[in-house]
Design an enzyme around this catalytic site. Structure first.
Site, PDB file in Angstrom:
ATOM      1  N   ARG A   2       0.841  -1.202   0.000  1.00  0.00           N
ATOM      2  CA  ARG A   2       0.000   0.000   0.000  1.00  0.00           C
ATOM      3  C   ARG A   2       0.869   1.241   0.000  1.00  0.00           C
ATOM      4  O   ARG A   2       1.730   1.399   0.849  1.00  0.00           O
ATOM      5  CB  ARG A   2      -0.876   0.029   1.248  1.00  0.00           C
ATOM      6  N   ARG A   6      -3.624   6.757   4.827  1.00  0.00           N
ATOM      7  CA  ARG A   6      -3.882   7.764   5.858  1.00  0.00           C
ATOM      8  C   ARG A   6      -2.642   8.461   6.381  1.00  0.00           C
ATOM      9  O   ARG A   6      -2.747   9.440   7.102  1.00  0.00           O
ATOM     10  CB  ARG A   6      -4.647   7.107   7.014  1.00  0.00           C
ATOM     11  N   ARG A  15     -10.547  11.764   2.089  1.00  0.00           N
ATOM     12  CA  ARG A  15     -11.379  10.815   2.828  1.00  0.00           C
ATOM     13  C   ARG A  15     -12.379  11.472   3.772  1.00  0.00           C
ATOM     14  O   ARG A  15     -13.341  10.839   4.209  1.00  0.00           O
ATOM     15  CB  ARG A  15     -10.500   9.834   3.601  1.00  0.00           C
ATOM     16  N   ASP A  51      -9.009  -1.974  -3.552  1.00  0.00           N
ATOM     17  CA  ASP A  51      -8.805  -2.864  -2.419  1.00  0.00           C
ATOM     18  C   ASP A  51      -9.015  -4.299  -2.875  1.00  0.00           C
ATOM     19  O   ASP A  51      -9.765  -4.551  -3.827  1.00  0.00           O
ATOM     20  CB  ASP A  51      -9.771  -2.532  -1.274  1.00  0.00           C
ATOM     21  N   TYR A 127     -11.057 -13.847   4.360  1.00  0.00           N
ATOM     22  CA  TYR A 127     -12.012 -12.766   4.643  1.00  0.00           C
ATOM     23  C   TYR A 127     -13.443 -13.251   4.489  1.00  0.00           C
ATOM     24  O   TYR A 127     -14.313 -12.945   5.307  1.00  0.00           O
ATOM     25  CB  TYR A 127     -11.748 -11.559   3.731  1.00  0.00           C
TER      26      TYR A 127
END
Ligand code: CP3
Length: 329
Positions: A2, A6, A15, A51, A127
């Protein structure tokens, strides 16, 4: 790994106005957010903003992103649950990802490679079955014993979806693709070979490509490196727990990527410079893609990311890509 996120004030600014999943679907904003780290650091690769759970949503799963990370509200537990998930046409369901990649190719030109990605079947299955992140992976491990047919069916479906999605990303302009197997390290070596590896092999074999390399990342990979080397991937991306010199010895001739601990970026710029030098020395100057061993942590000071790039560039070991050199970068 990534790249956006943030730790960048300009990302946090975007965001404030839009939810994470809406951001992934908004071509203008997703392209903008992908370019934020490119403008700051001029890396040789730009990963498109999305994602690994975006294709899972397109399969029919309900995905939410809250403060605690992703949550899948109806976990997969039975054969019927698997049958409710579908293989889909990415050109229809994930058109926006193609548009983002095209936009990035236009903006970046020859200055960097645009990188596509997907989750590995095993990690996506984690997941789907656990319903989110997990510490014990109890539900999927139970299925490895008591629900083998169901798990095999799910992994095969996911492998086909990953192959389709990455083929579409390449057709849309991705010049390399990375497969993230974040939870592969939770398996014993035998179980990696039994469950995760065959699905990864099937996914990679299903990618329609010419010369675009496939990079395979696994977190906690030190016990499965030789098995990963049988996946059909062109490059193996490793986490920080394995010394690069050891990885080099165990998979001779295989291009590697990684592996600075992202936590080092929290310890001040002096430490970043020292540890980058040590990492580069361990590559032996052989075909290596300098990178972190996992994604940038949200608490990371921007100066530390700058120090990472500056120390790689000033090291003398690093070469820019041909494209970057031609562009005068
Ligand atoms: O760098 C980029 O711009 C590429 C985008 C990218 C994201 N996720 C955006 C993201 C990539 C390559 C991923 C991969 C991903 N997503 C993985 C595999 C790699 C890894 O990190 O192990 C996994 C396991 C996921 C699932 C996921 N998405 C988790 C666990 C989380 C929560 C993490 C956190 O820090 O809160 C996400 C959310 C997510 N995906 C964020 C970003 C920028 C943070 C979301 C936010 O803005 O709040």
């Amino acid at each position: 790994m990534r790249q956006a996120g943030r730790y960048l004030p300009e990302y946090r600014e975007v965001r404030r106005r839009v939810s994470f999943l809406d951001l992934c679907r908004d071509v203008d904003l997703a392209a903008e957010v992908s370019l934020q780290p490119f403008r700051r650091f001029s890396p040789d690769g730009v990963i498109f903003f999305s994602d690994i759970l975006v294709p899972v949503q397109a399969m029919g799963a309900r995905v939410e992103f809250g403060k605690e990370g992703p949550r899948l509200t109806h976990p997969v537990r039975t054969g019927d649950d698997v049958l409710r998930l579908r293989r889909f046409d990415p050109a229809g369901e994930l058109r926006f990802t193609g548009e983002i990649l095209k936009r990035l190719r236009g903006e970046v030109g020859d200055r960097a490679a645009v990188i596509g990605f997907a989750g590995a079947p095993w990690t996506l299955a984690c997941y789907l079955i656990e319903g989110g992140g997990s510490k014990s992976f109890a539900a999927i491990k139970e299925m490895m014993g008591l629900g083998q047919r169901t798990l095999e069916g799910l992994l095969n479906l996911l492998a086909d979806v990953v192959g389709d999605v990455l083929s579409f990303q390449i057709a849309s302009g991705a010049q390399a693709v990375q497969i993230f197997d974040t939870w592969a390290g939770e398996l014993t070596r035998e179980d990696y070979r039994r469950w995760a590896l065959p699905a990864t092999v099937r996914a990679i074999a299903g990618i329609r490509r010419s010369d675009q390399p496939v990079i395979l990342y696994a977190n906690g990979c030190s016990h499965i490196l030789e098995a990963m080397n049988e996946s059909g991937a062109d490059v193996l991306s490793v986490d920080w727990r394995i010394p690069l010199s050891e990885a080099r010895r165990r998979v001779p001739g295989r291009p590697l990527q990684g592996n600075l601990d992202p936590g080092i970026l929290l310890g001040g710029t002096g430490e970043v410079r020292r540890r980058v030098r040590a990492m580069l020395a361990e590559t032996g100057g052989l075909s290596h893609v300098v990178n972190l061993g996992h994604g940038v942590l949200p608490q990371t000071p921007v100066e530390s990311a700058e120090a990472f790039f500056a120390s790689v560039r000033s090291s003398g070991v690093a070469e820019t890509t041909d494209a970057a050199a031609e562009a005068g970068a």
